[in-house]
Design an enzyme around this catalytic site. Structure first.
Site, PDB file in Angstrom:
ATOM      1  CG  ASP A   1     -63.209 138.616 -31.429  1.00 26.88           C
ATOM      2  OD1 ASP A   1     -64.263 140.567 -31.902  1.00 26.88           O
ATOM      3  OD2 ASP A   1     -63.586 137.274 -32.240  1.00 26.88           O
TER       4      ASP A   1
ATOM      5  CG  ASP B   1     -69.658 137.553 -29.998  1.00 29.30           C
ATOM      6  OD1 ASP B   1     -69.130 138.418 -29.100  1.00 29.30           O
ATOM      7  OD2 ASP B   1     -70.836 137.641 -30.261  1.00 29.30           O
TER       8      ASP B   1
ATOM      9  CG  ASP C   1     -64.277 136.233 -35.876  1.00 33.10           C
ATOM     10  OD1 ASP C   1     -63.871 136.774 -34.475  1.00 33.10           O
ATOM     11  OD2 ASP C   1     -65.467 136.442 -36.125  1.00 33.10           O
TER      12      ASP C   1
HETATM   13  P1  IMP Z   1     -66.713 141.429 -31.448  1.00 24.99           P
HETATM   14  O1  IMP Z   1     -67.139 139.527 -32.131  1.00 24.99           O
HETATM   15  O2  IMP Z   1     -66.451 140.792 -29.728  1.00 24.99           O
HETATM   16  O3  IMP Z   1     -66.373 141.657 -31.381  1.00 24.99           O
HETATM   17  O4  IMP Z   1     -67.834 141.501 -31.230  1.00 24.99           O
HETATM   18  C1  IMP Z   1     -69.006 141.154 -32.376  1.00 24.99           C
HETATM   19  C2  IMP Z   1     -70.437 141.326 -31.942  1.00 24.99           C
HETATM   20  O5  IMP Z   1     -71.007 142.512 -30.516  1.00 24.99           O
HETATM   21  C3  IMP Z   1     -71.559 141.885 -32.984  1.00 24.99           C
HETATM   22  O6  IMP Z   1     -71.946 140.901 -34.092  1.00 24.99           O
HETATM   23  C4  IMP Z   1     -73.166 142.584 -32.154  1.00 24.99           C
HETATM   24  O7  IMP Z   1     -73.705 141.196 -32.187  1.00 24.99           O
HETATM   25  C5  IMP Z   1     -72.010 142.754 -30.746  1.00 24.99           C
HETATM   26  N1  IMP Z   1     -72.605 144.073 -30.561  1.00 24.99           N
HETATM   27  C6  IMP Z   1     -73.751 144.721 -29.291  1.00 24.99           C
HETATM   28  N2  IMP Z   1     -73.328 145.546 -28.831  1.00 24.99           N
HETATM   29  C7  IMP Z   1     -72.650 146.177 -30.179  1.00 24.99           C
HETATM   30  C8  IMP Z   1     -72.092 147.347 -30.634  1.00 24.99           C
HETATM   31  O8  IMP Z   1     -72.359 148.356 -29.964  1.00 24.99           O
HETATM   32  N3  IMP Z   1     -70.972 147.909 -31.962  1.00 24.99           N
HETATM   33  C9  IMP Z   1     -70.736 146.739 -32.434  1.00 24.99           C
HETATM   34  N4  IMP Z   1     -71.177 145.423 -32.198  1.00 24.99           N
HETATM   35  C10 IMP Z   1     -72.217 144.691 -31.149  1.00 24.99           C
HETATM   36 MG    MG Z   2     -65.173 138.448 -33.864  1.00 20.38          MG
END
Ligand code: IMP
Ligand code: MG
Length: 417
Positions: free
Chosen positions: A156, A158, A377
């Site tokens: 993942d 973020d 996470d």
């Molecule tokens: P991950 O933790 O890598 O899955 O990223 C999640 C974060 O990506 C979300 O909290 C959003 O802030 C950001 N985000 C940006 N574009 C999108 C989208 O198209 N769908 C969902 N999340 C997005």
């Molecule tokens: Mg995440």
């Protein structure tokens, strides 16, 4: 009407991991009976060591019994269809174990984590959620290296690779670990919800890692091709491209769509996102969210204006409302989607990470779920987007980018052992 059942369900089932809570409850018994917090010992005394050894033994026995129970449950998976009663669901009716892919070596994992975290030396703080989450991660790593192999690791973005909303900068200690996975011939996928159609946007988030792969003299061209980025959960695929300035090249959908995904029709996608958007707008207005709505091709979300923080309760309420609304619609039963709380925003994406991980497996020639590890996470059962990856791979639940680094070191050590 909000029934008591619904409140309990939302609070307990969605906000807690039933397996972790159950194990925590089992360990609480020897903690209460053996840790003797009221006995005054010198912190270095023999008496204290004896209590710790005794407590350790009790905890380890419980972890062995749970391990056997889960193992029994997995073996009976086939028998279930033949109507054999299963011990685990009978004992703990509220949770199910999705991971039937590899064995979980819970006793050995407990022994390892007890050395790291001094769990059985503690007399005032009982085994916690985090203790058990980390034991489960270790047990999963041991299962992967002992009864299978690790051919694909998906991450993942973020919170897993970098802080929420941040970027993967060149100083990030995860970079040499990921390069090492590639050097060993393993495949790597970044499976993120962040949904962009353009490669430069991903380069902007991941440049530290992508530049390191680009500049590496150790990695062969084919090892470099072992890293891909899957964005928008399961919507946009990019392969590594040594010649491109953004280090990535868009892979057209017809090259990677799985058979089942071909049934995701454009008009259904639009209809689902329309329903989700209406619901998000209603929440924004009803709950006074300081947020704007963002509609994309494959997602719709609410994000805060001017970077203000939205209360956790309001984010969760929004996720549960929109998830319920879409689930109850006809299109919501045909088309997979994922509604989740991104920390300070709420998004609804078409598809989910189970599809994202499956696409990575297929892209690399059909890697088995038991040889795939997804690290993320967000593993609560509602409002969390890594949860669905459990349908496609083994998983590890981390709580910070630093924990991801520790986990990769633990994996490396387990492989070398
Ligand atoms: P991950 O933790 O890598 O899955 O990223 C999640 C974060 O990506 C979300 O909290 C959003 O802030 C950001 N985000 C940006 N574009 C999108 C989208 O198209 N769908 C969902 N999340 C997005
Ligand atoms: Mg995440």
């Amino acid at each position: 009407m909000t029934t008591r059942y619904r409140v309990e369900y939302a609070l307990k089932t969605h906000r807690r991991d039933q397996l972790i809570e159950w194990i925590k409850g089992l360990l609480a018994v020897p903690f209460v009976l053996h840790s003797q917090p009221t006995v005054i010992y010198q912190e270095h005394s023999e008496g204290l060591k004896r209590v710790a050894a005794d407590t350790h033994q009790r905890y380890a026995e419980i972890m062995r019994d749970v391990e056997n129970l889960i193992n029994d449950h997995s073996k009976s998976h086939v028998a279930r269809r033949r109507q054999h009663p299963l011990r685990l669901p009978l004992i703990t009716p509220q949770f199910y174990i999705t991971n039937e892919m590899t064995r979980l070596y819970l006793e050995d994992a407990f022994n390892y984590q007890d050395e790291q975290r001094f769990i059985s030396r503690r007399r005032f703080v009982a085994p916690s959620f985090n203790d058990i989450r980390l034991i489960l991660n270790s047990a999963q790593l041991l299962g992967l290296v002992r009864s299978s192999e690790v051919d694909l690791v998906t991450f993942d973005g973020d919170v897993t690779l970098y802080d929420d909303g941040a970027c993967l900068t060149p100083a990030n200690p995860v970079i040499p670990r990921i390069l090492r996975l590639l050097e060993q011939g393993r495949k790597v996928g970044i499976v993120t919800a962040a949904g962009y159609e353009e490669a430069p946007k991903y380069y902007g988030r991941l440049y530290g890692l992508l530049d390191a792969v680009h500049d590496s003299k150790k990695l062969t061209p084919s090892q470099k091709e072992g890293i891909i980025v899957m964005g928008g959960e399961s919507n946009f695929l990019f392969r590594f491209d040594q010649e491109s300035e953004s280090r990535l090249a868009y892979v057209s959908r017809k090259e990677w769509l799985l058979e089942e995904m071909r049934a995701w029709h454009d008009d259904d996608i639009k209809q689902l996102l329309d329903i989700a958007e209406d619901s998000l707008r209603a929440c924004a207005s009803n709950l006074g969210l300081p947020a704007a709505v963002l509609r994309k091709d494959r997602a719709v979300g609410v994000y805060p204006v001017n970077g203000v923080r939205i209360d956790r309760e309001l984010l969760e309420e929004t996720v549960l409302v929109v998830q319920n609304t879409v689930e109850r619609s006809a299109v919501g039963s045909r088309l997979p989607f994922c509604a989740f709380n991104g920390g300070n925003d709420v998004f609804v994406d078409i598809g989910d990470k189970s599809w994202g991980v499956r696409v990575c497996q297929e892209y690399f020639g059909g890697i088995d779920p038991s040889k795939t590890l997804h690290i993320g996470d967000q593993f609560l059962s509602a409002g969390a987007n890594d949860f669905k990856a459990r349908l496609a791979s083994t998983t590890a639940w981390i709580a910070s980018p630093a924990e991801t680094v520790e986990l990769l070191d633990e994996l490396e050590a387990a492989i070398n052992k």
